[in-house]
Scaffold this motif. Structure first.
Motif, PDB file in Angstrom:
ATOM      1  N   ILE A 127       0.784  -1.310   0.043  1.00 59.70           N
ATOM      2  CA  ILE A 127      -0.156  -0.095   0.007  1.00 59.70           C
ATOM      3  C   ILE A 127       0.810   1.259   0.042  1.00 59.70           C
ATOM      4  CG2 ILE A 127      -1.736   1.245   1.399  1.00 59.70           C
ATOM      5  CD1 ILE A 127      -2.905  -1.328   2.166  1.00 59.70           C
ATOM      6  N   THR A 128       1.944   1.208   0.703  1.00 60.14           N
ATOM      7  CA  THR A 128       2.563   2.467   1.007  1.00 60.14           C
ATOM      8  C   THR A 128       3.579   2.856  -0.130  1.00 60.14           C
ATOM      9  OG1 THR A 128       4.341   1.216   2.222  1.00 60.14           O
ATOM     10  CG2 THR A 128       2.795   2.413   3.347  1.00 60.14           C
ATOM     11  N   GLY A 129       4.079   1.497  -0.838  1.00 56.65           N
ATOM     12  CA  GLY A 129       4.795   1.497  -2.218  1.00 56.65           C
ATOM     13  C   GLY A 129       3.708   2.128  -3.495  1.00 56.65           C
ATOM     14  N   ALA A 130       2.479   1.783  -3.462  1.00 60.82           N
ATOM     15  CA  ALA A 130       1.852   2.111  -4.657  1.00 60.82           C
ATOM     16  C   ALA A 130       1.383   3.560  -4.300  1.00 60.82           C
ATOM     17  CB  ALA A 130       0.361   1.120  -4.487  1.00 60.82           C
ATOM     18  N   ALA A 131       1.157   4.049  -2.905  1.00 61.85           N
ATOM     19  CA  ALA A 131       0.846   5.364  -2.603  1.00 61.85           C
ATOM     20  C   ALA A 131       1.850   6.409  -2.978  1.00 61.85           C
ATOM     21  CB  ALA A 131       0.603   5.590  -1.186  1.00 61.85           C
ATOM     22  N   ARG A 132       2.980   6.053  -3.317  1.00 59.48           N
ATOM     23  CA  ARG A 132       4.141   6.775  -3.821  1.00 59.48           C
ATOM     24  C   ARG A 132       3.797   7.299  -5.131  1.00 59.48           C
ATOM     25  NH1 ARG A 132       7.977   3.252  -0.899  1.00 59.48           N
ATOM     26  NH2 ARG A 132       8.252   1.957  -2.961  1.00 59.48           N
ATOM     27  N   GLU A 133       2.961   6.477  -5.790  1.00 56.98           N
ATOM     28  CA  GLU A 133       2.995   7.077  -7.279  1.00 56.98           C
ATOM     29  C   GLU A 133       1.521   7.073  -7.785  1.00 56.98           C
ATOM     30  OE1 GLU A 133       5.193   4.495  -9.991  1.00 56.98           O
ATOM     31  OE2 GLU A 133       7.170   4.517  -8.818  1.00 56.98           O
ATOM     32  N   ASP A 134       0.554   6.722  -6.862  1.00 56.08           N
ATOM     33  CA  ASP A 134      -0.781   6.524  -7.180  1.00 56.08           C
ATOM     34  C   ASP A 134      -1.511   7.473  -6.239  1.00 56.08           C
ATOM     35  OD1 ASP A 134      -3.437   5.890  -7.385  1.00 56.08           O
ATOM     36  OD2 ASP A 134      -3.002   4.024  -8.381  1.00 56.08           O
ATOM     37  N   VAL A 184      -4.608   8.154  -6.022  1.00 55.25           N
ATOM     38  CA  VAL A 184      -5.998   7.532  -5.467  1.00 55.25           C
ATOM     39  C   VAL A 184      -5.581   6.886  -4.043  1.00 55.25           C
ATOM     40  CG1 VAL A 184      -7.905   6.145  -5.645  1.00 55.25           C
ATOM     41  CG2 VAL A 184      -7.194   8.021  -7.339  1.00 55.25           C
ATOM     42  N   VAL A 185      -4.795   6.170  -4.317  1.00 61.83           N
ATOM     43  CA  VAL A 185      -4.212   5.082  -3.316  1.00 61.83           C
ATOM     44  C   VAL A 185      -3.907   5.857  -1.931  1.00 61.83           C
ATOM     45  CG1 VAL A 185      -2.677   3.111  -2.269  1.00 61.83           C
ATOM     46  CG2 VAL A 185      -3.758   3.052  -4.853  1.00 61.83           C
ATOM     47  N   ASP A 186      -2.948   6.838  -2.444  1.00 60.30           N
ATOM     48  CA  ASP A 186      -2.482   7.883  -1.249  1.00 60.30           C
ATOM     49  C   ASP A 186      -3.679   8.324  -0.349  1.00 60.30           C
ATOM     50  OD1 ASP A 186      -0.314   8.974   0.040  1.00 60.30           O
ATOM     51  OD2 ASP A 186      -0.625  10.781  -1.243  1.00 60.30           O
ATOM     52  N   GLU A 187      -4.637   8.970  -1.172  1.00 62.21           N
ATOM     53  CA  GLU A 187      -5.621   9.516  -0.546  1.00 62.21           C
ATOM     54  C   GLU A 187      -6.458   8.575   0.264  1.00 62.21           C
ATOM     55  OE1 GLU A 187      -7.756  11.014  -3.648  1.00 62.21           O
ATOM     56  OE2 GLU A 187      -6.371  12.877  -3.830  1.00 62.21           O
ATOM     57  N   HIS A 188      -6.550   7.242   0.005  1.00 60.76           N
ATOM     58  CA  HIS A 188      -7.301   6.307   0.599  1.00 60.76           C
ATOM     59  C   HIS A 188      -6.582   5.844   1.852  1.00 60.76           C
ATOM     60  CE1 HIS A 188     -11.079   4.884  -1.396  1.00 60.76           C
ATOM     61  NE2 HIS A 188     -10.481   5.359  -2.252  1.00 60.76           N
ATOM     62  N   PHE A 189      -5.384   5.577   1.719  1.00 64.37           N
ATOM     63  CA  PHE A 189      -4.427   5.428   2.884  1.00 64.37           C
ATOM     64  C   PHE A 189      -4.368   6.568   4.043  1.00 64.37           C
ATOM     65  CE2 PHE A 189      -0.020   5.421   5.027  1.00 64.37           C
ATOM     66  CZ  PHE A 189      -0.138   4.123   5.490  1.00 64.37           C
TER      67      PHE A 189
END
Length: 491
Positions: free
Chosen positions: A410-417, A419-424
């Protein structure tokens, strides 16, 4: 129109102060009973030993306090609270090395527990119908023949009350007093992952005295997930945590490991962390406190919602009903959210009848499920964990493996995405259950896309920078698609 003449709050810490704000519009007078003599400034006191460690006031908790006390956030910042963006202002390290710096969705207002509580205490003291009685010890509750709580006993005195709020924390004896009066024993669920953490306060060098590589405000070193031989300190969760007044709290904690007990051991442990930069920051700063160690960190939920009938005349706020492993920074925010829920319940009722109490504990239990499930997700994965909520050894192994892998994904994907960052960020701040996030098709797509990129080495943003070197200060916001246009235009 008020719901009664007097409401009494047992305990004047964050939970009790939040509750006082919820009660004030609905009762003629609110009396807060507090054992300590409360300081007028941001100072430690005996009743809150955990104030010596870092505290997160999550966004949900900060907003909740703003509902109860409009302008609270502005007051906190004016008093020295530091509004920061975690991914921009934090040097964050995992097993693979330093993470890249970029603009992200997770923003916070940093400050010490002392500052947060002092600002809240000032707001409570400004309420005309709230009185704080200091230096008094709660010794019991008053209960009538029907089993309803009708007041409190303290330091040789008694007070009648239309409503009592238990905000006495983990060690509250209210449930014992209810049983002694003939009430059924409340079911309790627990999980203690043997978390111990140790902290020391530091004055930082001035901005002019720091090296250019010291761009960060907060340093976080995540515990290693690697197997095999390594110093035990690699399994610590370590924070160099910024607070008001150009100060930081150096904190190390672990699940089930021995921790340093004095300054010499503390410094030695810092020198064994995965990066030398944590110890270097300590060395460049001036210690201003002793080393403080805390072990009372188990998760404990008194399930009043499971009783046939909720206790009448009393409600429970904060650790007195649901206490969390403090590593996850949920306690203050959970108490504030419960207080907002209490405020809403009081506003929508015309009588403090059995339906009011039954409805409140039921709605409160739904609220607790989010932070409780987050604490369980990690703490159940430790062999050292004890309590009613432990799982079989085979399940512990799965939880330990899946939990670490999922967090890194999750934290890896949040670096470049974004939407994932906002959900996290919403999950971290208790604004969204982790289950809601993981059921989002867009989040699932973002996680899968990240895994594919990982396999083929096609990431837009590099990561895993050498932990032996300074955390890289380059801003990768443009590459991540999270740059703020007006800021970019000014570069």
């Amino acid at each position: 129109m008020t719901l009664g003449r007097t409401a009494v709050v047992l305990g004047g810490s964050m939970a009790g102060l939040s509750a006082a704000g919820a009660l004030a519009p609905h009762f003629d007078e609110v009396l807060v009973l507090e054992r300590d003599l409360l300081p007028h400034d941001a100072e430690h006191r005996k009743g809150v030993p955990q104030s010596k460690h870092p505290h997160f006031l999550l966004n949900s908790g900060r907003r909740a306090l703003g509902v109860l006390f409009p302008g609270f956030e502005a007051d906190l910042i004016a008093a020295g609270g530091m509004p920061l963006i975690a991914s921009m202002d934090t040097a964050h390290m995992t097993d693979v090395g330093w993470s890249p710096r970029k603009r992200g969705a997770l923003d916070m207002v940093y400050g010490s527990r002392l500052l947060i509580e002092r600002v809240l205490r000032d707001r409570v003291r400004a309420l005309g119908n709230v009185t704080i009685r200091e230096g008094v010890s709660v010794t019991g509750i008053k209960i009538d023949d029907a089993g309803r709580v009708t007041g409190a006993k303290f330091s040789g005195e008694e007070v009648d009350a239309d409503l009592v709020v238990d905000a006495l924390g983990r060690g509250s004896k209210v449930s014992d007093w209810l049983v002694a009066a003939g009430q059924p024993e409340v079911p309790v669920i627990t999980l203690d992952a043997k978390v111990t953490y140790v902290s020391q306060w530091y004055d930082l060098p001035s901005a002019e005295e720091r090296a250019d590589t010291w761009w960060w405000q907060h340093m976080v070193i995540m515990p290693t997930e690697k197997k095999g031989d390594h110093p035990k300190e690699h399994e610590y969760l370590s924070n160099f945590f910024p607070i008001e007044g150009n100060r930081s709290i150096a904190c190390m904690g672990s699940w089930g490991l021995d921790m340093p007990h004095n300054e010499e051991e503390f410094i030695a442990a810092a020198n064994n962390l995965q990066t030398p930069k944590f110890a270097a920051a300590m060395e460049a700063s001036t210690p201003t406190s002793e080393v403080h160690l805390t072990k009372s960190t188990g998760n404990k939920w008194r399930r009043y919602d499971k009783l046939p009938h909720a206790p009448e005349g009393v409600v429970f706020i904060g650790d007195s009903i649901c206490a969390f492993n403090p590593f996850y920074g949920q306690g203050m925010s959970s108490a504030a959210l419960s207080s907002v829920r209490l405020s809403g319940a009081l506003q929508s009722t015309t009588a403090l009848d059995p339906a009011f109490y039954q409805g409140f504990v039921a709605s409160q239990a739904k609220e607790f499920k989010v932070p409780w499930s987050m604490a369980m997700a990690r703490d159940r994965g430790y062999d050292c964990a004890t309590g009613t909520e432990t799982v079989a050894p085979w399940m512990r192994k799965i939880l330990a493996s899946v939990g670490a892998s999922m967090f890194n994904l999750i934290t890896g994907a949040a670096r470049e995405d974004q939407v994932v960052d906002e959900h996290f960020a919403r999950v971290f701040n208790l604004d969204e259950p982790i289950g809601t996030m993981m059921r989002s098709p867009r989040v699932i797509f973002g996680l899968l896309r990240y895994k594919v990129k990982d396999v083929f080495g096609r990431h837009k943003i590099p990561f895993g920078f050498d932990p032996q070197l300074d955390p890289p200060g380059k801003d990768w916001s443009v590459e991540a698609g999270t740059a703020v246009p007006e800021l970019e235009a000014s570069r």
